[in-house]
Design an enzyme around this catalytic site. Structure first.
Site, short mmCIF file in Angstrom:
data_model
loop_
_atom_site.label_atom_id
_atom_site.label_comp_id
_atom_site.label_asym_id
_atom_site.label_seq_id
_atom_site.Cartn_x
_atom_site.Cartn_y
_atom_site.Cartn_z
N ARG A 199 0.74 -1.17 0.08
CA ARG A 199 -0.17 0.00 0.19
C ARG A 199 0.76 1.22 -0.13
NH1 ARG A 199 -2.41 -3.92 -0.96
NH2 ARG A 199 -4.24 -4.57 -0.33
N CYS A 250 -11.27 -1.40 2.80
CA CYS A 250 -10.60 -1.69 3.95
C CYS A 250 -10.17 -0.31 4.43
CB CYS A 250 -9.47 -2.53 3.67
SG CYS A 250 -10.06 -4.18 3.38
N GLU A 325 -5.76 3.43 5.61
CA GLU A 325 -5.16 3.51 4.19
C GLU A 325 -6.33 4.45 3.22
OE1 GLU A 325 -6.68 -0.08 1.78
OE2 GLU A 325 -5.56 -0.93 3.28
#
Length: 338
Positions: A199, A250, A325
């Site tokens: 990520r 998420c 994130e």
């Protein structure tokens, strides 16, 4: 591989692009998968590189510094403020997709190079490639968001990451200059030295020097099993993720380290599945999905409060500090964006 869609795309390209314009007071809730967000002071929908430069010119004319310009794709990884955004929001709609070349490899496979605009749907790209028998982006099928967002976040699933098939990416600086970043084969990952990791991408380190990713060139190989793998990933996603609920995917990054539980497992271990704060809830199906309840006006305030409560409970229960994130966008530059 574009043959099935070529006639449609050719006719679309032949159409004159809509004239660039800036709108005022557009509700950001309609541009976010959460369905959360007040009005943008200004909104520019950019379909070409020229549009991006015009948007930059407009921002300068209005005295808006780079920290008052925010670029979005499909709005699938952002949480806007209930008051909106006191600046210019650029909606990236550079959605072209062009085949560059097909070549044979030393192993007698075929290799396809293609260039996609940063506003092209990542999910669509994964589905079209896998259906046509090209492997490497099967994991993208079902991932919301755009090619640009996938490159910026180095999106991944099922053990695969975007950087593994990324050959290069073109981007625009905050001064309107076009540049490109080459990704060496085998350089993807923590030890590759390319800046791509879980990520993470080099674009995240550019800060205010980056306006937006403009395009990405991918290199994929022929794979007879690609379509079946993509379908398998889609079925698994539907069984394990709350795809019908309003969410941003998420919310938290998985902790890095050998043997570390996933963020979802840590949240579940803290007994938070189904826990709510106002209109925001932890999904009972997947604990790393924070979703908006069906009833009531969706609230950034509630979602932010739930995010902080989840962090605190996981910290207390497991001693792990979760990081998001998800991009939390404040109303004004300088306010706490989480």
């Amino acid at each position: 591989w574009l043959s099935r869609h070529g006639a449609i795309e050719a006719s679309m390209k032949a159409m004159a692009p809509p004239r660039f314009k800036v709108e005022r007071g557009v509700p950001l809730s309609g541009l976010s998968t959460f369905g959360i967000g007040g009005p943008a002071r200004y909104l520019a929908r950019c379909r070409t590189v020229s549009d991006l430069r015009l948007a930059l010119d407009f921002a300068r004319q209005q005295g808006l510094h780079q920290n008052k310009v925010f670029v979005i794709g499909k709005g699938s990884n952002v949480l806007f403020d209930d008051r909106g955004y006191d600046g210019l929001v650029i909606a990236n709609e550079l959605d072209f997709c062009d085949e560059i070349s097909v070549a044979s490899t030393s192993s007698n496979d075929e290799e396809l190079s293609l260039r996609a605009g940063s506003g092209y749907a990542f999910n669509t790209l994964g589905q079209r490639l896998s259906t046509a028998g090209w492997g490497g982006l099967e994991f993208a099928a079902g991932i919301p968001g755009t090619v640009g967002g996938a490159v910026f976040m180095n999106a991944g699933a099922n053990g695969f990451e975007t950087c593994e098939v990324l050959a290069c990416a073109e981007y625009m600086t905050s001064e309107g200059e076009l540049k490109s970043l080459d990704v060496r084969e085998g350089s993807c990952g923590d030890s590759g030295g390319s800046g791509f990791a879980y990520r993470t991408s080099p674009f995240q380190e550019m800060g205010g020097d980056l306006l937006a990713v403009v395009s990405a060139t991918f290199s994929v190989r022929s794979s007879p099993g690609a379509k079946a793998r993509a379908r398998e990933y889609m079925v698994r996603r539907g069984q394990t993720q709350p795809l019908r609920d309003r969410s941003a995917g998420c919310v938290f990054r998985n902790p890095v380290g050998e043997g570390m539980p996933s963020a979802g497992a840590l949240i579940d271990g803290a007994g938070l599945k189904g826990h709510s704060v106002g209109t925001a809830s932890v999904s009972p199906l997947h604990a790393n999905y924070l979703v908006c309840r069906e009833t009531g006006a969706h609230s950034a305030r509630d979602m932010r409060a739930l995010i902080e409560e989840v962090r605190a409970r996981v910290r207390e229960n497991a001693g792990v500090e979760l990081t998001t994130e998800l991009k939390i966008v404040p109303f004004q530059a300088g306010e706490d964006g989480g």
